[in-house]
Write a protein that holds these residues in place. Structure first.
Motif, short mmCIF file in Angstrom:
data_model
loop_
_atom_site.label_atom_id
_atom_site.label_comp_id
_atom_site.label_asym_id
_atom_site.label_seq_id
_atom_site.Cartn_x
_atom_site.Cartn_y
_atom_site.Cartn_z
N TRP A 33 1.02 -1.17 -0.10
CA TRP A 33 0.03 0.21 0.10
C TRP A 33 0.99 1.23 0.06
O TRP A 33 1.78 1.13 0.76
CB TRP A 33 -0.94 -0.07 1.23
N PRO A 34 0.43 2.45 -0.63
CA PRO A 34 -0.78 2.53 -1.83
C PRO A 34 -0.33 1.91 -2.96
O PRO A 34 0.69 1.89 -3.43
CB PRO A 34 -1.05 3.88 -1.73
N THR A 35 -1.36 1.39 -3.72
CA THR A 35 -1.03 0.83 -5.19
C THR A 35 -1.78 1.68 -6.14
O THR A 35 -1.97 1.46 -7.23
CB THR A 35 -1.39 -0.61 -5.14
N LYS A 36 -2.74 2.49 -5.78
CA LYS A 36 -3.11 3.44 -6.49
C LYS A 36 -3.61 5.05 -5.74
O LYS A 36 -3.24 4.92 -4.41
CB LYS A 36 -4.84 2.95 -6.92
N PRO A 37 -4.18 5.99 -6.38
CA PRO A 37 -4.15 7.23 -5.87
C PRO A 37 -5.12 7.08 -4.28
O PRO A 37 -5.90 6.20 -4.38
CB PRO A 37 -4.78 8.22 -6.66
N ILE A 38 -4.77 7.97 -3.51
CA ILE A 38 -5.51 7.92 -2.29
C ILE A 38 -6.82 9.09 -2.24
O ILE A 38 -6.35 10.39 -2.46
CB ILE A 38 -4.69 8.31 -1.09
N ARG A 39 -8.06 8.55 -2.32
CA ARG A 39 -9.00 9.60 -2.53
C ARG A 39 -9.22 10.01 -0.92
O ARG A 39 -9.27 9.51 -0.07
CB ARG A 39 -10.33 8.88 -2.77
N VAL A 40 -9.47 11.46 -1.11
CA VAL A 40 -9.54 12.22 0.09
C VAL A 40 -10.75 12.93 0.02
O VAL A 40 -11.10 13.88 -0.59
CB VAL A 40 -8.58 13.26 0.43
N ILE A 41 -11.90 12.34 0.82
CA ILE A 41 -13.22 12.96 0.82
C ILE A 41 -13.32 14.18 1.60
O ILE A 41 -12.96 14.24 2.94
CB ILE A 41 -14.44 11.87 1.25
#
Length: 330
Positions: A33-41
């Protein structure tokens, strides 16, 4: 060893091997981790200080983790809409939320029903930033210190009203806590944000306001608004001559707005700790700190445990203030 005992031992060993085999992919995923973009809501509309804070820390976090932070704005219901989406997200560390004081502590006492439990449905990652507020007044009020302001409010309660950033906001609760500790009953007027409250105080349409620093600072420096006190536990660098509320006579007073990162409750600790380390490094970077302070907020990195404890203490604190003031939102 008796045969039965041997069978039990072999069975236990095989069971342990099976558990390790099942756990191995999960451990590998956590390590990768992380393997893709981290979404920040983000629980606020686009373009505000919450977005700016995420963008300020984004480059350093991305450099540390190898993936970018991608903002997704989900405002509404005092932050409840955005954090509900975080609570229901896949707990793989690729979706987290930037919540504020209201949605993570005060809302449980403000709303009759909540779509999530701020303690049980999230795993705290880190406090990110604290936002001191400032009590200001139009020069026509005729007082220059907090003590004089309190004396005026007690002597002539009908003379004063105070604007804040909206019902249920941190500024609303800040004004209510001031009233309760000062023994005053200043009439409160809700605005749609701190900016409009500061503008009306500047124009003399309302005598007092509690607002964030960016909305009031230029007018304080120009001598068009009188600053009585700041609400943090320490003086703010931008207003070194303005005392805190506690210094000015209300010992123990402290109220700040704040932002923090939380993850879905089932997110593995290894991922939470890895993200925490990246956030703390970013928030301790001098260039990042300068950018954040330029927004009128203070960087405030913590451990996950310290942030969790802070959420609990803030929830207890504001529950009492809200109950005493009789504040309710639908």
């Amino acid at each position: 060893m008796k045969p039965s005992a041997l069978r039990r031992a072999l069975g236990a060993a095989l069971g342990a091997s099976a558990l390790l085999a099942l756990a191995a992919p999960a451990l590998a995923n956590e390590a990768a981790w992380p393997t893709k973009p981290i979404r920040v809501i983000v629980t606020f509309p686009p373009g505000g200080s919450a977005d700016a804070i995420v963008r300020a820390i984004g480059p350093r976090v991305s450099e540390k983790l190898g993936q970018p932070l991608v903002i997704e704005n989900r405002p509404g219901a005092g932050g409840n809409i955005g954090l509900t989406a975080v609570a229901k997200a896949e707990p793989d560390g690729h979706t987290v939320g930037l919540g504020a004081a209201g949605a993570l502590s005060a809302n449980v006492s403000l709303y009759p029903q909540m779509p999530y439990d701020p303690v049980k449905d999230f795993k705290p990652v880190s406090l990110v930033a604290a936002i001191p507020f400032v009590f200001v007044g139009h020069p026509s009020v005729g007082v220059r210190t907090q003590a004089e302001l309190i004396a005026l409010a007690k002597r002539d309660p009908s003379k004063l009203t105070i604007g804040h950033g909206g019902n249920g906001t941190a500024m609303h609760l800040t004004a209510s806590l001031f009233d309760q500790m000062a023994g005053t009953k200043i009439v409160q007027v809700a605005y749609r944000g701190s900016g409009p409250a500061a503008v009306d105080a500047l124009a003399g349409q309302i005598p007092l306001a509690v607002t964030d620093l960016p909305a009031a600072l230029p007018h304080i420096r120009a001598g068009k608004l009188q600053a009585f006190s700041v609400t943090s536990d320490k003086r703010v660098p931008a207003l070194p001559d303005v005392p805190t509320v506690a210094e000015a006579g209300l010992a123990g007073y402290e109220s700040v707005g704040w932002f923090g990162i939380v993850a879905p409750a089932a997110t593995p600790d290894a991922i939470v700790n890895k993200l925490n380390a990246a956030l703390v490094e970013a928030l301790n970077d001098p260039a990042t700190q300068a950018t954040i302070r330029g927004l009128g907020v203070e960087p405030a990195p913590t451990t996950p445990k310290a942030f969790g404890d802070y959420i609990k203490s803030e929830t207890t604190k504001w529950a009492k203030v809200i109950r005493t003031a009789g504040i309710k939102l639908e």
